[in-house]
Enzyme design. Structure first.
Site, mmCIF file in Angstrom:
data_model
loop_
_atom_site.group_PDB
_atom_site.id
_atom_site.type_symbol
_atom_site.label_atom_id
_atom_site.label_comp_id
_atom_site.label_asym_id
_atom_site.label_seq_id
_atom_site.Cartn_x
_atom_site.Cartn_y
_atom_site.Cartn_z
ATOM 1 N N SER A 80 -0.153 -1.198 14.356
ATOM 2 C CA SER A 80 -1.113 -1.059 13.529
ATOM 3 C C SER A 80 -2.337 0.025 14.571
ATOM 4 O O SER A 80 -2.335 -0.195 15.627
ATOM 5 C CB SER A 80 -1.869 -2.280 12.854
ATOM 6 O OG SER A 80 -0.864 -3.081 12.292
ATOM 7 N N LEU A 81 -3.363 0.347 13.705
ATOM 8 C CA LEU A 81 -4.264 1.102 14.344
ATOM 9 C C LEU A 81 -5.562 0.393 14.109
ATOM 10 O O LEU A 81 -5.971 -0.145 13.110
ATOM 11 C CB LEU A 81 -4.294 2.588 13.719
ATOM 12 C CG LEU A 81 -3.502 3.449 13.772
ATOM 13 C CD1 LEU A 81 -3.822 4.787 12.962
ATOM 14 C CD2 LEU A 81 -2.848 3.952 15.073
ATOM 15 N N LYS A 104 -5.355 9.493 6.516
ATOM 16 C CA LYS A 104 -4.637 8.267 6.515
ATOM 17 C C LYS A 104 -3.923 8.014 5.046
ATOM 18 O O LYS A 104 -4.568 7.776 4.263
ATOM 19 C CB LYS A 104 -5.647 7.230 7.150
ATOM 20 C CG LYS A 104 -4.680 5.999 7.021
ATOM 21 C CD LYS A 104 -5.839 4.953 7.779
ATOM 22 C CE LYS A 104 -4.994 3.498 7.850
ATOM 23 N NZ LYS A 104 -4.727 2.807 6.466
ATOM 24 N N ARG A 125 8.578 0.653 7.591
ATOM 25 C CA ARG A 125 7.802 -0.069 8.591
ATOM 26 C C ARG A 125 8.069 -1.466 8.785
ATOM 27 O O ARG A 125 8.266 -1.993 9.985
ATOM 28 C CB ARG A 125 6.517 0.349 8.606
ATOM 29 C CG ARG A 125 5.886 -0.247 9.495
ATOM 30 C CD ARG A 125 4.115 0.030 9.379
ATOM 31 N NE ARG A 125 3.351 -0.650 10.387
ATOM 32 C CZ ARG A 125 3.080 -1.782 10.812
ATOM 33 N NH1 ARG A 125 3.505 -2.914 9.946
ATOM 34 N NH2 ARG A 125 2.336 -2.139 11.760
ATOM 35 N N GLU A 159 4.767 9.181 5.933
ATOM 36 C CA GLU A 159 4.276 8.240 4.857
ATOM 37 C C GLU A 159 5.003 8.769 3.387
ATOM 38 O O GLU A 159 5.012 9.945 3.141
ATOM 39 C CB GLU A 159 2.931 8.522 4.767
ATOM 40 C CG GLU A 159 2.312 7.256 3.558
ATOM 41 C CD GLU A 159 1.942 6.036 4.763
ATOM 42 O OE1 GLU A 159 1.486 4.995 4.168
ATOM 43 O OE2 GLU A 159 2.571 5.855 5.843
ATOM 44 N N CYS A 411 -6.422 -6.263 -30.358
ATOM 45 C CA CYS A 411 -6.301 -6.103 -31.902
ATOM 46 C C CYS A 411 -5.351 -6.404 -32.640
ATOM 47 O O CYS A 411 -4.086 -6.239 -32.293
ATOM 48 C CB CYS A 411 -7.029 -4.587 -32.074
ATOM 49 S SG CYS A 411 -6.855 -4.264 -33.834
ATOM 50 N N CYS A 416 -4.437 -0.619 -37.210
ATOM 51 C CA CYS A 416 -5.559 0.187 -36.592
ATOM 52 C C CYS A 416 -5.368 1.560 -36.327
ATOM 53 O O CYS A 416 -4.567 2.028 -35.921
ATOM 54 C CB CYS A 416 -5.617 -0.760 -35.129
ATOM 55 S SG CYS A 416 -7.110 -0.157 -34.183
#
Length: 663
Positions: A80-81, A104, A125, A159, A411, A416
């Site tokens: 992780s960062l 990011k 990951r 990503e 409703c 409607c």
């Protein structure tokens, strides 16, 4: 000291539960703002006490991948960062060195491996050391090159994301508000990890490279930016970045902050990385964080304001959404005066009341949300009538009898005005008459102009040619395509028609079931009484009643006769799946992996003659839950009643008639 340790235990449990929901179950039980606040509190307590408890989220890299896909260890661990919300910290991180500032991205990290120019492997990951193999799915991402010019072994990280427009488009196609995805990240995670890559392909997943792990024999001139440019030359889309010095950090962050207001790719901050590869690598890493990079998360700008009212907004499905209206405030460069409250459960948890002092912010600098209610008066009346039509409202719970059920307001008036568009949207949808060119927005225009009153009117749009061709978004070509599509839709099948009529509780699978029972004879369906309909295996008395009531209505029959004059009904090809689940009752809970969502799994069951209900009772034959060993309410109930609990894999074996070991 004891109090601090107890608080640390409490925080650790809360954060781990939130992370498990977010990363494993594609759910969200708290805002990013709240998570960061609790995380920072835990870090502070650990520094004060000098103690880090076992399993603390501050030292855990992530959760293990689910077992539904093959798993594989990464060649290099994915840490992780470390993170900051301060531009001063970013400038200090840069020091005398050049850094790359890039988005990011908020999706699912994927590692790609190419050999001999071919994509041979894609792995998520996972927990940073072991991920899930999703190679088949990666091959249908929108923008991944399946073949590249480089012939050596290439390993890169990037990503997988789904853009905001695509996310909104997919959610619009889901009628059940409770089944809609909360954010693009959740949708992307489920899409990337499908076992059926046809579903992945339909979700338009994109991939942005952000790091090169291995490419022997290539001279990158000791430059991270050169690596990204080289990847672009191989056919990859790389994350957008800026090369900056410490003095340029603040202005560059401001540039990104301005751009994110209209950026279609989900992002929850920036990443800073040393441009000099050797220097960055020489710094090594801590137990959790690499020292050559750091994440910058947007510092959520919050403003205090006063809640003026709750606006109740009816939708096409009958769902009435609460929207908070407050005194206007400036947030992230724009004036904000309203924010969705999502549902009654959220409204009650915030204890909202007119006149309350609230704080608001923009999630990821885009979506206005309520951060906190400072006064929590709870003085709020739930409307008893629909604001659109005056019909009675009712509160529905997503799962009856469970404490964590989500409450929503609906409703009950079938006529409607806010629902009218829903009927036509369903009628022209892919599984019904399948008329291309009639989007919800177009239907809304046509209904507003009086072109469409009944289903049959859809086939007489040529009478309004002169008005349509001059409408915004139309022209001769669009009009011609629309008319061609309506003409093509005149030839259809009975199950498509029955589904398209919008009979309450009738989905695609039930429509096919009814038509098959009556040998594709509409006259027999129209004249069938409740007793005959109720005798259809797998239909049930509630659905039978809906069908009987619909065809007993004289106005419905007049509209149907007009529609039939426009159509040519052909017999459909029989589904080879047969009725392997006939007479069986299922309950589905938890997240699914082999189907797009729980609605698709439900349709799969019903198409094979089975029935899906919401609660586990003595009449339930099987509970489908991938987490067969959990202590959830439904699992406990099933075990008490001796009802088998099946994973999706067990369930699919059952439908194939194979032997399976039931829990």
């Amino acid at each position: 000291m004891d109090q601090k340790l107890e608080r640390m235990k409490e925080l650790s449990a809360i954060l781990k539960k939130a992370s498990r929901a977010y990363y494993q179950e594609d759910a969200e039980i708290m805002s990013n703002l709240e998570y960061d606040r609790l995380y920072d509190e835990l870090v502070k307590l650990e520094k004060e006490t000098g103690t880090v408890l076992a399993g603390s989220p501050t030292v855990s890299v992530g959760y293990e991948a689910l077992d539904s896909l093959p798993r594989e260890r990464h060649e290099a661990p994915m840490l992780s960062l470390d993170k900051t919300k301060s531009t001063e910290d970013l400038a200090a991180f840069a020091g005398e060195h050049e850094i790359l500032l890039s988005w990011k991205l908020d999706g699912l990290t994927v590692v790609l491996t190419y050999q001999g120019g071919e994509l041979v492997k894609a792995v998520t990951r996972g927990n940073g050391e072991i991920g899930e193999v999703i190679t088949n799915n990666a091959k249908v991402f929108q923008n991944i090159p399946l073949r590249i010019s480089y012939q050596g072994e290439l390993i890169l990280r990037g990503e997988a994301i789904i853009t905001y427009p695509e996310f909104e488009k997919i959610n619009e196609e889901i009628d059940d508000a409770d089944a809609r995805y909360k954010n693009p990240r959740n949708l992307c995670s489920g899409s990337v990890r499908q076992l059926n890559n046809e579903i992945t392909a339909k979700r338009h997943v994109r991939f942005y490279a952000f790091a090169l792990v291995k490419a022997d024999g290539v001279d990158f001139k000791n430059s991270r930016s050169e690596q990204l440019e080289w990847l672009k030359r191989q056919g990859f889309e790389a994350v957008e970045y800026k090369k900056v010095t410490a003095a340029q950090v603040a202005d560059t962050v401001a540039w990104f902050a301005e751009k994110i207001q209209h950026y279609e790719v989900p992002s929850d901050g920036l990443v800073a990385l040393y441009e000099n590869i050797s220097y960055g690598q020489s710094l090594g890493h801590t137990a959790k964080f690499p020292r050559d990079s750091i994440a910058f998360k947007w510092k959520d700008e919050t403003r205090e304001t006063r809640l003026l009212e709750i606006e109740w907004s009816p939708s096409r499905t009958g769902l009435i959404n609460p929207v908070a209206i407050f005194e206007p405030v400036e947030l992230e460069g724009s004036t904000v005066s309203r924010a969705s409250v999502h549902n009654l459960s959220v409204m009650k948890s915030l204890q909202l009341g007119i006149g309350d002092q609230i704080t608001v912010y923009k999630a990821n600098m885009i979506i206005p949300q309520i951060a906190e209610n400072l006064t929590r008066s709870g003085k709020m009346d739930i409307p008893k009538v629909c604001p659109a039509c005056g019909g009675a409202t009712e509160i529905r719970r997503s799962v009856q009898g469970e404490a964590d059920a989500v409450e929503t307001l609906y409703c009950t008036n079938g006529q409607c005005s806010a629902k009218k568009i829903k009927a036509f949207t369903l009628f022209v949808s892919r599984d019904a008459l399948n008329i291309e060119g009639l989007s919800e927005a177009t239907l809304e225009k046509f209904i507003g102009h009086g072109f469409i009153h009944t289903f049959a009117d859809v086939f007489h749009l040529m009478e309004h040619r002169d008005e349509i061709v001059v409408m915004e978004g139309f022209g001769e070509k669009s009009y011609a395509n629309l008319i061609q599509s309506t003409e093509k839709a005149r030839v259809t099948t009975l199950p498509r028609l029955i589904y398209g009529l919008g009979i309450p509780n009738i989905g695609v699978a039930n429509a096919k079931l009814i038509c098959r029972h009556f040998d594709q004879d509409l006259d027999r369906i129209r004249t069938a009484d409740l007793e005959e309909l109720d005798s259809i295996e797998g239909l049930g008395d509630v659905i039978a009643g809906s069908v009987a009531d619909y065809f007993a209505d004289e106005d419905n029959m007049r509209q149907l006769d007009r529609l039939l004059a426009e159509l040519q009904i052909e017999k459909p090809l029989e589904n080879s799946a047969g009725q392997s689940l006939s007479g069986k009752t299922f309950v589905v809970t938890g997240s699914v992996e082999r189907f797009a969502n729980r609605n698709e799994l439900k349709a799969f069951v019903e198409e094979r003659g089975g029935k899906v209900t919401g609660s586990v009772t003595k009449k339930t034959d099987y509970l489908i839950n991938n987490d067969t060993t959990s202590n959830s309410t439904k699992n406990k109930k099933a075990k008490e009643l001796g009802i088998p609990i099946l994973s999706e894999e067990d369930f699919l074996k059952l439908t194939d008639g194979q032997e399976t070991e039931l829990s």
